[in-house]
Motif scaffolding. Sequence first.
Motif, mmCIF file in Angstrom:
data_model
loop_
_atom_site.group_PDB
_atom_site.id
_atom_site.type_symbol
_atom_site.label_atom_id
_atom_site.label_comp_id
_atom_site.label_asym_id
_atom_site.label_seq_id
_atom_site.Cartn_x
_atom_site.Cartn_y
_atom_site.Cartn_z
ATOM 1 N N LEU A 176 0.841 -1.194 0.000
ATOM 2 C CA LEU A 176 0.000 0.000 0.000
ATOM 3 C C LEU A 176 0.873 1.240 0.000
ATOM 4 C CD1 LEU A 176 -2.615 -1.168 2.640
ATOM 5 C CD2 LEU A 176 -3.125 -0.635 0.256
ATOM 6 N N ARG A 200 -1.187 -6.071 -5.403
ATOM 7 C CA ARG A 200 -2.150 -6.237 -4.306
ATOM 8 C C ARG A 200 -3.275 -7.150 -4.734
ATOM 9 N NH1 ARG A 200 -1.472 -0.516 -3.560
ATOM 10 N NH2 ARG A 200 -3.412 -0.061 -4.645
ATOM 11 N N TYR A 244 -11.622 -6.605 -10.310
ATOM 12 C CA TYR A 244 -10.454 -5.824 -10.732
ATOM 13 C C TYR A 244 -9.388 -6.719 -11.352
ATOM 14 C CZ TYR A 244 -12.668 -1.999 -8.356
ATOM 15 O OH TYR A 244 -13.564 -1.029 -7.998
ATOM 16 N N ARG A 271 -17.533 8.273 0.340
ATOM 17 C CA ARG A 271 -17.141 6.918 -0.012
ATOM 18 C C ARG A 271 -15.628 6.732 0.020
ATOM 19 N NH1 ARG A 271 -20.825 7.093 -5.088
ATOM 20 N NH2 ARG A 271 -19.773 5.243 -5.849
ATOM 21 N N ARG A 329 -13.703 5.561 2.258
ATOM 22 C CA ARG A 329 -13.264 4.251 2.730
ATOM 23 C C ARG A 329 -13.517 3.168 1.680
ATOM 24 N NH1 ARG A 329 -12.777 1.170 7.968
ATOM 25 N NH2 ARG A 329 -12.876 3.120 9.081
ATOM 26 N N GLU A 330 -14.685 3.284 1.015
ATOM 27 C CA GLU A 330 -14.974 2.330 -0.065
ATOM 28 C C GLU A 330 -13.877 2.394 -1.127
ATOM 29 O OE1 GLU A 330 -18.779 2.849 -2.141
ATOM 30 O OE2 GLU A 330 -17.770 2.196 -3.973
ATOM 31 N N VAL A 352 -10.889 0.580 0.110
ATOM 32 C CA VAL A 352 -11.036 -0.876 0.009
ATOM 33 C C VAL A 352 -10.804 -1.323 -1.427
ATOM 34 C CG1 VAL A 352 -12.636 -2.804 0.235
ATOM 35 C CG2 VAL A 352 -12.657 -0.970 1.926
ATOM 36 N N ARG A 353 -11.438 -0.581 -2.351
ATOM 37 C CA ARG A 353 -11.288 -0.956 -3.763
ATOM 38 C C ARG A 353 -9.831 -0.911 -4.184
ATOM 39 N NH1 ARG A 353 -15.970 -1.398 -6.498
ATOM 40 N NH2 ARG A 353 -17.831 -0.666 -5.417
ATOM 41 N N LYS A 354 -9.128 0.138 -3.731
ATOM 42 C CA LYS A 354 -7.709 0.229 -4.098
ATOM 43 C C LYS A 354 -6.916 -0.894 -3.438
ATOM 44 C CE LYS A 354 -6.344 4.379 -5.663
ATOM 45 N NZ LYS A 354 -5.558 5.600 -5.584
ATOM 46 N N ALA A 355 -7.237 -1.210 -2.183
ATOM 47 C CA ALA A 355 -6.500 -2.259 -1.479
ATOM 48 C C ALA A 355 -6.637 -3.597 -2.198
ATOM 49 C CB ALA A 355 -6.997 -2.377 -0.044
ATOM 50 N N VAL A 356 -7.830 -3.862 -2.742
ATOM 51 C CA VAL A 356 -8.006 -5.162 -3.404
ATOM 52 C C VAL A 356 -7.627 -5.110 -4.876
ATOM 53 C CG1 VAL A 356 -9.784 -5.895 -1.791
ATOM 54 C CG2 VAL A 356 -10.439 -4.884 -3.985
ATOM 55 N N ALA A 393 -7.914 -2.118 -7.299
ATOM 56 C CA ALA A 393 -8.407 -1.161 -8.282
ATOM 57 C C ALA A 393 -7.286 -0.204 -8.653
ATOM 58 C CB ALA A 393 -9.589 -0.374 -7.717
ATOM 59 N N ILE A 418 -10.982 3.569 -10.788
ATOM 60 C CA ILE A 418 -11.742 4.471 -9.922
ATOM 61 C C ILE A 418 -12.274 5.658 -10.729
ATOM 62 C CG2 ILE A 418 -11.624 5.909 -7.832
ATOM 63 C CD1 ILE A 418 -11.212 3.048 -7.128
ATOM 64 N N PRO A 443 -4.448 5.061 -0.570
ATOM 65 C CA PRO A 443 -5.247 3.962 -0.005
ATOM 66 C C PRO A 443 -5.115 3.854 1.523
ATOM 67 C CG PRO A 443 -3.437 3.118 -1.359
ATOM 68 C CD PRO A 443 -3.530 4.590 -1.622
ATOM 69 N N ILE A 444 -3.948 4.157 2.045
ATOM 70 C CA ILE A 444 -3.766 4.038 3.496
ATOM 71 C C ILE A 444 -4.640 5.057 4.233
ATOM 72 C CG2 ILE A 444 -2.091 4.223 5.382
ATOM 73 C CD1 ILE A 444 0.064 3.467 3.241
ATOM 74 N N LEU A 460 -8.360 4.141 3.846
ATOM 75 C CA LEU A 460 -8.819 3.035 4.691
ATOM 76 C C LEU A 460 -8.962 3.469 6.144
ATOM 77 C CD1 LEU A 460 -6.740 0.081 3.271
ATOM 78 C CD2 LEU A 460 -9.228 0.220 3.376
ATOM 79 N N ARG A 461 -8.221 4.492 6.509
ATOM 80 C CA ARG A 461 -8.239 4.952 7.895
ATOM 81 C C ARG A 461 -9.418 5.896 8.162
ATOM 82 N NH1 ARG A 461 -2.682 7.291 8.870
ATOM 83 N NH2 ARG A 461 -1.894 5.197 8.420
#
Lengths: 247, 406
Positions: free
Chosen positions: A57, A84, A113, B310, B312-313, B316-320, B322, B327, B399-400, B403-404
Amino acid sequence: MTDVIRTEALTRSFEMGSTTVQALRGVDLVIGRNEYVAIMGPSGSGKSTLMNLIGCLDTPTSGEYWLNGNPVAQLGEDELARIRNREIGFVFQTFNLLARATALRNVELPLIYGGITPAERRELAADALRQVDLEDRMDHRPNQLSGGQRQRVSIARALVTKPALVLADEPTGNLDSKTSMEIMGLFDRLHRQGNTLVVVTHERDIAEHAQRIVTIKDGRIESDEVLRSAPASESVAESAPRALEAE
Amino acid sequence: MNLGESTRLALESIWANRLRSFLTLLGVIIGIAAIIATAAVINGLNRYVAEKLSNLGSGVFTVQRFGIITNRQQFIDAIRKNRRLEPADGRAIRERCPLAEEVAWEAHATRDLVRRGAEVRDVDIGGVTSGILEIEPYDVEAGRVFTPSDDEHGVPVAFLGYDVVDRLFPAVDPIGKELRIDGLDFKVIGYAQKKGSFLGFSQDNFVKIPFSLHRKLFGSRQSVNISVKASTEDSMTEAMDEVRAVLRARHHLRPADPDDFGMVTAEGINDLWRNMSQTIFAVALFVVGISLVVGGIVIMNIMLVSVIERTREIGVRKAVGARQRDIVEQFLIEAVLLSCIGGAIGIGLAWGLSALLASQTPLPAEFPIWAPPVAFVVCTAIGVFFGISPARRAARLDPIEALRSD
């Protein structure tokens, strides 16, 4: 066999106004395949920074990082997104499920994705939910699920891409102790099934589910204790006694 | 991520906030509805002008004391300088213009007509020479039109417009009946088909009588309108030149003097109308343009709010996995869909509005078929233009941090 994680002299500093804060001051960490490692440390120790770097990240200020054999320290944002997507499964303290989507849709998210076709996506997501014993809750939205069930959905989402590494950040932080035990039992099982797990936590009894505990303090690895040297076998009970304790 | 997936996500998100989405879209809805309704009215008027108002046939023009006058100064000059046109002018054209195949003239007066207690006000009494029928034939509903001898011998016969028949001869066949105009009894020989009204003015409120009788009743001091039909359609311009030369000679104009009469062609009327309607449309477009810009800004604002809500959404999308473009695509498609939904509602509204206008008001509104595709193009452009900045902002979130957030 390549290591899942190998870091060399990893540092990360942040500019805070005119001062520079050294969050990590040179971390060398190797985690092999099918290892189950807990990362511990007080707040401010740099453990979150380390987790963000391991999870791709964030990128380090200096040092090298190979994830599953690939150098990732210098990658751009979109390449990191791809890593990721394919190599890492995240489990968050607050679950981070999409509120409007069903459990199945939430688990499908990484596959969307990843460019997987809808039919295949559904199948893989359903499989992942089956792995966490939620096959009868696929069409429920997060607010129709209990905390433990939500965390299991998020674990299914982490597993669905069959990643090299499952990275859990305080996975039991928002759960009561009984549910926490269930979730840790699930992690033990995933470990026995061959997954590589890294769990970040500040709770000793959670960390002790792992084979190995890495403690971070002031941006460095303070201790690296191996609790069980051999990979846990299928015969080990869910709450295994902490035998074989070594330095 | 593919387009179908993004579209599905966007629709889910718009539907989840339906009231907010609708309110967001009001600007676009009203803007699109207003511009299409305006276009519908102008479209309807265009057709009306082309079909009915400029009903001069091909190769036909009229000479009038005042032509098409578009400003006050022209009007003052015309009143001062332009001479009355006389039947003698018409006869001169007939004799001296070889390209003028047919020449006729008509005088006008306005009277209220009464018959057996029924009344029609402000009827246009037109005195016509029989040649007019060769130039602009009447649409006869029943009976007959004039013959050359009616005019020659001053026979008191009348051809009626539909309104006059409707009001003065309810439930009786008017043909053969008498109609008194200024103390003289006319025999009704026929009447015209209903033409309808234009901008609230009836086109059926007229009586035609032979020219010679009109002169006797209303005097010979009124200027006449002279209608000329050129021998062929192509020779109209030359015919107009001939007519101009004859009249200028009769009026003793010097070469430097401007014409002291006006010439009107169907094309001239259409041009005048086109100029007017273009101005109306340009003004409407400008006003509506402002409302669409405001609508776009509202969409941008709500997209920015949506990005913040959105965050946080997005994390999440970036973490998984995206990527930035995933986006951007998601939010851009949402903005475009939002704006196009507004456009679609606007089109529906405009369609209903123009149907309502056409049936309930004198305005002849006609829904333009080009409106829906143009509206969708415009709405897509609005969505892209005003959506790109919120979408970029979403894509660039760390993303960090995302997410926070809570």
